[in-house]
Design a protein around this motif. Structure first.
Motif, PDB file in Angstrom:
ATOM      1  N   ALA A 118       1.012  -0.991   0.100  1.00  0.00           N
ATOM      2  CA  ALA A 118      -0.175   0.114  -0.045  1.00  0.00           C
ATOM      3  C   ALA A 118       0.732   1.266   0.063  1.00  0.00           C
ATOM      4  CB  ALA A 118      -1.006   0.005   1.257  1.00  0.00           C
ATOM      5  N   ILE A 119       1.949   1.127   0.825  1.00  0.00           N
ATOM      6  CA  ILE A 119       2.872   2.411   0.905  1.00  0.00           C
ATOM      7  C   ILE A 119       3.626   2.562  -0.419  1.00  0.00           C
ATOM      8  CG2 ILE A 119       4.851   3.266   2.001  1.00  0.00           C
ATOM      9  CD1 ILE A 119       4.185   1.927   4.431  1.00  0.00           C
ATOM     10  N   LYS A 124       7.328   6.744  -3.710  1.00  0.00           N
ATOM     11  CA  LYS A 124       8.532   6.027  -3.914  1.00  0.00           C
ATOM     12  C   LYS A 124       9.404   5.704  -2.657  1.00  0.00           C
ATOM     13  CE  LYS A 124       9.142   7.403  -8.908  1.00  0.00           C
ATOM     14  NZ  LYS A 124       8.904   8.727  -9.136  1.00  0.00           N
ATOM     15  N   MET A 125       9.652   4.351  -2.632  1.00  0.00           N
ATOM     16  CA  MET A 125      10.258   4.303  -1.214  1.00  0.00           C
ATOM     17  C   MET A 125      10.852   2.921  -1.458  1.00  0.00           C
ATOM     18  SD  MET A 125       8.472   4.655   2.546  1.00  0.00           S
ATOM     19  CE  MET A 125       8.107   6.335   2.864  1.00  0.00           C
ATOM     20  N   SER A 126      12.220   2.399  -0.818  1.00  0.00           N
ATOM     21  CA  SER A 126      12.659   1.374  -0.739  1.00  0.00           C
ATOM     22  C   SER A 126      11.912   0.103   0.005  1.00  0.00           C
ATOM     23  CB  SER A 126      14.104   1.270  -0.397  1.00  0.00           C
ATOM     24  OG  SER A 126      14.071   1.540   1.127  1.00  0.00           O
ATOM     25  N   ARG A 127      11.865  -1.056  -0.246  1.00  0.00           N
ATOM     26  CA  ARG A 127      11.219  -1.855   0.531  1.00  0.00           C
ATOM     27  C   ARG A 127      11.483  -1.802   1.973  1.00  0.00           C
ATOM     28  NH1 ARG A 127       8.103  -6.213  -0.289  1.00  0.00           N
ATOM     29  NH2 ARG A 127       7.789  -5.619  -2.366  1.00  0.00           N
ATOM     30  N   LYS A 128      12.871  -1.733   2.293  1.00  0.00           N
ATOM     31  CA  LYS A 128      13.280  -1.480   3.578  1.00  0.00           C
ATOM     32  C   LYS A 128      12.635  -0.460   4.511  1.00  0.00           C
ATOM     33  CE  LYS A 128      17.327  -1.835   6.491  1.00  0.00           C
ATOM     34  NZ  LYS A 128      17.516  -0.384   7.030  1.00  0.00           N
ATOM     35  N   ALA A 129      12.662   0.831   3.711  1.00  0.00           N
ATOM     36  CA  ALA A 129      12.262   2.104   3.989  1.00  0.00           C
ATOM     37  C   ALA A 129      10.536   1.782   4.525  1.00  0.00           C
ATOM     38  CB  ALA A 129      12.417   3.316   3.408  1.00  0.00           C
ATOM     39  N   ALA A 130       9.953   1.216   3.629  1.00  0.00           N
ATOM     40  CA  ALA A 130       8.569   0.914   3.492  1.00  0.00           C
ATOM     41  C   ALA A 130       7.989  -0.001   4.622  1.00  0.00           C
ATOM     42  CB  ALA A 130       7.992   0.460   2.179  1.00  0.00           C
TER      43      ALA A 130
END
Ligand code: SF4
Length: 322
Positions: A118-119, A124-130
């Motif tokens: 969903a995020i 635009k965000m890396s998987r880790k940041a999400a």
């Protein structure tokens, strides 16, 4: 109007079926100000959910169609916006939560996978940041052991926890408007109170305006600043919650207030408004509430009252001369 974030003007949403044309929402006007909590209340079949689906661009079409009126988000007309535009608005600007979170959560993915997805759809965000953001969101909605929860599946959570996850998901893109359609109806009373408290807390902390759709005026009393009362696709009363509770003008609103259970007197018999909401599409002359109204006069059966007033509006011939 202070700063309206959402404006609905003379909205008519009809369903076109084999049995004919059904006016589920029949010319309603209301607005939500930035950061406020507005309640939309009425029994089922009054047009509350069709209103929210029309606003979100989620109306099943066919058979549903907005036949006239305007929906403005932040001043921009989005009534007939293209799906790509609406998708951008949903999630980034407006989000929605429903009564039964299990219908919105996918049982085969973990909570974390669904939140991350969903995020990342909207930001635009890396998987880790999400993933870090997911844990933050689960904490924001008061869920314990958030870093373990992201690896669990929806069926491992209670109904109240699942609704918190849905709220976290809806809040993941900092929406300006959150539409909550009967968010506590499927939950037991203590959990209901916690979820309502959470929504008020999020509203205060994030400034997200909330449109709270409910059949329960008790919920409105707990969380809303203003309320719109709907009956058979029309607004019958609207105003500040304190005014409506202290001086309800429409017999339907008076009946809904009398139907709120008295927690201090559990033996008291529950009041219920006699009869049922007319079947959408049924032809009634005059005031739609007349067949159920204990104050109905002859003219009520021939004349449709207008919605009159400014800060406290009512649609009833008893108040026609004010
Ligand atoms: Fe009752 Fe007449 Fe008022 Fe309708 S217009 S709510 S029937 S008194």
């Amino acid at each position: 109007m202070a700063n309206p974030i959402l404006e609905v003007e003379n909205l008519k949403t009809y369903f076109f079926t084999d049995e004919g044309q059904i006016p589920a929402v029949d010319g309603i006007d209301f607005h939500i100000e930035e950061g406020e909590i507005l309640g939309i209340v009425g029994e089922s079949g009054c047009g509350k959910s069709v209103t929210s689906l029309s606003v979100m661009g989620l109306l099943p079409s066919p058979p549903g169609k907005i036949v006239s009126g305007r929906i403005r988000y932040n001043g921009e007309d989005i009534t007939h916006a293209k799906e790509a535009k609406l998708r951008k608005i949903r999630g980034n600007e407006m989000a929605m939560i429903f009564q039964e979170p299990m219908t919105s959560l996918n049982p085969v993915f973990t909570i974390g996978q669904q939140l991350i997805e969903a995020i990342r759809i909207h930001k635009k965000m890396s998987r880790k940041a999400a993933s870090e953001k997911s844990i933050e969101l689960l904490k924001l909605v008061g869920l314990p052991r958030a870093d373990e929860l992201i690896n669990e599946y929806p069926h491992q959570l209670s109904g109240g926890m699942r609704q918190r996850v849905m709220i976290a998901m809806a809040m993941s893109c900092n929406p300006k408007v959150l539409i909550a359609d009967e968010p506590t109806t499927a939950l037991d009373v203590t959990i209901q109170a916690q979820i309502l408290e959470l929504m008020v807390k999020l509203n205060k902390e994030t400034g997200t305006a909330i449109m709270m759709i409910t059949h329960d005026l008790g919920v409105v009393a707990q969380v809303c600043r203003r309320v719109v009362v709907m009956y058979a696709g029309k607004i019958v009363e609207e105003g500040l919650v304190k005014d409506i509770f202290n001086h309800p003008k429409h017999p339907y609103t008076q009946g809904l207030i009398k139907s709120i259970p008295d927690l201090h007197d559990k033996k008291k018999r529950l009041y219920s408004i006699k009869g049922n909401v007319p079947k959408p599409g049924s032809i009634i002359q005059g005031c739609y509430f007349a067949p159920r109204c204990e104050f109905a006069m002859n003219k009520c059966h021939t004349e449709m009252p207008k919605l009159i007033g400014e800060s406290h509006r009512v649609r009833c011939l008893l108040h026609g001369e004010e």
